[in-house]
Every structure is written in C-alpha cells, then in structure tokens.
Design a protein around this motif. Structure first.
Motif, PDB file in Angstrom:
ATOM      1  N   LEU A 191       1.481   4.261  -3.351  1.00  0.00           N
ATOM      2  CA  LEU A 191       1.454   5.727  -3.304  1.00  0.00           C
ATOM      3  C   LEU A 191       2.611   6.352  -4.067  1.00  0.00           C
ATOM      4  O   LEU A 191       2.563   7.539  -4.392  1.00  0.00           O
ATOM      5  N   TRP A 215       1.532   7.880  -7.383  1.00  0.00           N
ATOM      6  CA  TRP A 215       0.513   8.931  -7.328  1.00  0.00           C
ATOM      7  C   TRP A 215       1.022  10.194  -8.004  1.00  0.00           C
ATOM      8  O   TRP A 215       2.089  10.705  -7.692  1.00  0.00           O
ATOM      9  N   THR A 216       0.266  10.688  -8.967  1.00  0.00           N
ATOM     10  CA  THR A 216       0.542  11.971  -9.619  1.00  0.00           C
ATOM     11  C   THR A 216      -0.783  12.705  -9.759  1.00  0.00           C
ATOM     12  O   THR A 216      -1.856  12.138  -9.529  1.00  0.00           O
ATOM     13  N   CYS A 221      -3.991   1.730  -2.744  1.00  0.00           N
ATOM     14  CA  CYS A 221      -3.483   1.924  -1.384  1.00  0.00           C
ATOM     15  C   CYS A 221      -4.573   1.656  -0.356  1.00  0.00           C
ATOM     16  O   CYS A 221      -4.353   0.969   0.637  1.00  0.00           O
ATOM     17  N   PHE A 222      -5.765   2.194  -0.602  1.00  0.00           N
ATOM     18  CA  PHE A 222      -6.873   1.995   0.326  1.00  0.00           C
ATOM     19  C   PHE A 222      -7.244   0.522   0.442  1.00  0.00           C
ATOM     20  O   PHE A 222      -7.483   0.012   1.541  1.00  0.00           O
ATOM     21  N   PRO A 225      -3.750   4.698  -7.923  1.00  0.00           N
ATOM     22  CA  PRO A 225      -2.878   4.424  -6.777  1.00  0.00           C
ATOM     23  C   PRO A 225      -3.571   4.642  -5.425  1.00  0.00           C
ATOM     24  O   PRO A 225      -3.322   3.902  -4.471  1.00  0.00           O
ATOM     25  N   THR A 226      -4.473   5.617  -5.367  1.00  0.00           N
ATOM     26  CA  THR A 226      -5.172   5.870  -4.118  1.00  0.00           C
ATOM     27  C   THR A 226      -6.105   4.716  -3.770  1.00  0.00           C
ATOM     28  O   THR A 226      -6.151   4.268  -2.619  1.00  0.00           O
ATOM     29  N   LEU A 227      -6.841   4.224  -4.742  1.00  0.00           N
ATOM     30  CA  LEU A 227      -7.730   3.093  -4.490  1.00  0.00           C
ATOM     31  C   LEU A 227      -6.951   1.814  -4.184  1.00  0.00           C
ATOM     32  O   LEU A 227      -7.370   1.012  -3.334  1.00  0.00           O
ATOM     33  N   SER A 284       0.827  -1.209   0.000  1.00  0.00           N
ATOM     34  CA  SER A 284       0.000   0.000   0.000  1.00  0.00           C
ATOM     35  C   SER A 284       0.861   1.257   0.000  1.00  0.00           C
ATOM     36  O   SER A 284       0.529   2.249  -0.671  1.00  0.00           O
ATOM     37  N   ASN A 333      -2.737  11.014 -12.503  1.00  0.00           N
ATOM     38  CA  ASN A 333      -3.113   9.632 -12.225  1.00  0.00           C
ATOM     39  C   ASN A 333      -3.261   9.462 -10.714  1.00  0.00           C
ATOM     40  O   ASN A 333      -2.410   8.866 -10.067  1.00  0.00           O
ATOM     41  N   ALA A 334      -4.333   9.967 -10.149  1.00  0.00           N
ATOM     42  CA  ALA A 334      -4.473   9.929  -8.701  1.00  0.00           C
ATOM     43  C   ALA A 334      -5.415   8.830  -8.212  1.00  0.00           C
ATOM     44  O   ALA A 334      -5.233   8.309  -7.115  1.00  0.00           O
ATOM     45  N   TRP A 335      -6.397   8.460  -9.009  1.00  0.00           N
ATOM     46  CA  TRP A 335      -7.410   7.539  -8.526  1.00  0.00           C
ATOM     47  C   TRP A 335      -6.906   6.120  -8.353  1.00  0.00           C
ATOM     48  O   TRP A 335      -7.187   5.485  -7.327  1.00  0.00           O
TER      49      TRP A 335
END
Length: 85
Positions: free
Chosen positions: A37, A40-41, A52-53, A48-50, A33, A44-46
């Motif tokens: 991250l 993450w840029t 990680c979550f 890697p965030t999902l 996780s 392209n944020a969604w």
C-alpha cells in the motif's frame, strides 16, 4: 480428552517449530500487504491494491481454511459421547 481411561493432553506434541515457521510465513505475507500500500498513488492504484488484496488473502484465508483442524466439532463431540457410554 480421554484415551484408554487416561487424560491425554495436547500440549507438547512437538509442533512448536512448525507453528513458528507457519506464523512467520503468514506474518511476512501480511506485512508485505501493508508495504504494498505504500506504492499506492492516484496514477498507479490498481497494482498495489491487487497486490495488497492477494497478500491479505494469503495471510488470512489460507491459515483459516487450509490449516484448520482435521476434525470437526461434531466429530469431537460424538467421540466424547461414545466414550462416556
């Protein structure tokens, strides 16, 4: 805890290998996780965030809710109080 008038210890029940394997699996999920991250840029944020979550959910929620003790605290207290009678 007492059983048949003798004190029973819960250490050394032969679960060391299983505990180590479980720890390694969930620790790798947690490290994954954190690694997710790094991708993450702002463009392209969604994803890697999902990711990680989801991995944090696996690393923390699964051990806390699914791998807990089978006995609740109330059952342990009731069993101890019945033994003392």
């Amino acid at each position: 805890m007492y059983s048949n008038g003798k004190n029973t210890a819960h250490s050394g029940e032969g679960r060391l290998v299983g505990n180590i394997v479980t720890f390694v699996i969930f620790f790798v999920a947690f490290c994954g996780s954190l690694y997710a991250l790094s991708f993450w840029t702002f463009e392209n944020a969604w994803i890697p965030t999902l990711a990680c979550f989801a991995l944090v959910l696996i690393a923390f929620a699964v051990p806390m809710h699914l791998l807990r003790r089978s006995e609740s605290a109330n059952e342990i207290v009731e069993a101890a109080s019945e033994f003392q009678k």
